[in-house]
Scaffold this active site. Structure first.
Site, short mmCIF file in Angstrom:
data_model
loop_
_atom_site.label_atom_id
_atom_site.label_comp_id
_atom_site.label_asym_id
_atom_site.label_seq_id
_atom_site.Cartn_x
_atom_site.Cartn_y
_atom_site.Cartn_z
N SER A 132 0.85 -1.18 0.00
CA SER A 132 0.00 0.00 0.00
C SER A 132 0.89 1.23 0.00
CB SER A 132 -0.91 0.01 1.24
OG SER A 132 -1.51 1.27 1.42
N TYR A 145 -2.07 -0.26 10.70
CA TYR A 145 -1.99 -0.63 9.29
C TYR A 145 -0.69 -0.13 8.67
CZ TYR A 145 -3.43 -1.11 4.39
OH TYR A 145 -3.51 -1.47 3.07
N LYS A 149 2.50 -2.13 6.77
CA LYS A 149 2.90 -1.86 5.39
C LYS A 149 4.31 -1.28 5.29
CE LYS A 149 -0.80 -3.55 3.72
NZ LYS A 149 -0.73 -4.86 3.02
#
Length: 263
Positions: A132, A145, A149
Site C-alpha cells: 500500500s 496498518y 505496510k
C-alpha cells in the site's frame, strides 16, 4: 519471469483485488492455487478457472505451514491478503493487534521462508507482495496498518537483495485507494474527499508487470499522491507538518467509521 505455465499461489483470493488477480493470472496461463478463509467462496472462484484451492487462516502459523506444504510446486507467490487495521490503536484489543500484524506481515515472511528453498534450488521463482502507499507515508488514524505496510516494504526490498544471486525475484506493488475493493467498498463508506482511486484491474496489471519485468517496486496511484509519499519518505517531519497545516477534512473520521463497520 514468465507467468504462463508456472504454478502461482494467490493469497486473499476471494477479496476484490484477489478475484481480479486470479482471473488475470489465469488468462496469462498460470496454473493457479488460490487461498482464503472461506471454502465456499474459494470453490466458487476456483472451479471456472480450473484452479486448485486451499482454505487457510493466515493469522495461524500452523495453517500457513500446511498451506506451504500443499503448495510445494509453487514458483510464484502473489501475497495479496491483508486486513484493513485502520483507526485508533487504542480501540484494538491485544488479540486484534496480533492478528493484523500476523496476516499483513508475519504470514508473508513465513510463506516466503517456506516456499523460497524450492525456488532457489531451481534458480528461478518470484515473490510479489501487494502492499500500500501507506507503506511510504504515515497518516492519521492508521498507525497499526501503516506499521504493517512499512514493515512489508522493508522486508520486500531487503529480501530482494538477498535472493537476487539465487535467481529469485521479489517485487512490491503499492496501490493507493482502490475502487470496488477494500474497507470502503465493503462497508459502503465514501472515500475521503479528494481521493482518486485506482481500479483492481490496474493493481492486477501492475502485479503481472512486476513479476514478468522483475520490478522492485511499482506504485499505483495518482501523481499527486505519489509525490506526497515521496516527500514523506525523504522528509517525514515536513510531511507531518504539512498534514497538520492542511485544511481539515473528514478523512480520519471516514477511515475510523469504515474500520468500525468491519469489526
Amino acid at each position: 519471469m514468465k507467468i504462463a505455465g508456472e504454478t502461482v499461489l494467490v493469497t486473499g483470493a476471494t477479496g476484490g483485488v484477489g478475484r481480479v488477480l486470479a482471473r488475470r493470472l489465469a488468462r496469462a496461463g498460470a496454473a493457479l492455487v488460490l487461498t482464503g478463509r472461506d471454502p465456499d467462496a474459494l470453490r466458487e472462484l476456483a472451479e471456472p478457472l480450473g484452479a486448485r484451492w486451499v482454505a487457510a487462516d493466515l493469522a495461524d502459523p500452523r495453517q500457513v505451514t500446511e498451506l506451504a506444504d500443499a503448495c510445494a510446486d509453487v514458483r510464484v507467490l502473489v501475497a495479496n491478503a491483508a486486513l484493513p487495521a485502520s483507526g485508533d490503536l487504542l480501540e484494538y484489543t491485544p488479540g486484534q493487534i496480533e492478528r493484523a500484524l500476523a496476516v499483513n506481515l508475519g504470514s508473508v515472511a513465513l510463506l516466503a521462508r517456506l516456499l523460497v528453498p524450492a525456488m532457489t534450488e531451481e534458480g528461478r521463482g518470484h515473490l510479489a507482495f501487494v502492499g500500500s502507499m501507506s507503506g511510504k507515508a504515515a497518516t492519521p488514524s492508521s498507525s497499526l496498518y501503516t506499521a504493517s505496510k512499512f514493515g512489508l516494504r522493508g522486508f520486500a526490498h531487503a529480501l530482494r537483495l538477498d535472493l537476487r544471486p539465487a535467481g529469485v525475484g521479489v517485487s512490491l506493488v503499492q496501490p493507493g485507494f482502490v475502487s470496488e475493493a477494500g474497507m470502503f467498498a465493503r462497508t459502503g463508506a465514501p472515500l475521503p474527499r479528494g481521493a482518486r482511486p485506482v481500479t483492481p484491474d490496474q493493481v492486477a496489471e501492475a502485479v503481472l508487470r512486476a513479476v514478468e519485468g522483475d520490478r522492485g517496486e511499482v506504485n499505483i496511484a495518482p501523481l499527486g499522491l505519489r509525490l506526497k509519499c515521496a516527500l514523506a519518505v525523504q522528509f517525514p517531519s515536513a510531511s507531518a507538518w504539512l498534514q497538520r497545516r492542511a485544511a481539515p477534512d473528514d478523512s480520519g473520521r471516514l477511515i475510523v467509521e469504515a474500520q468500525r463497520a468491519l469489526r
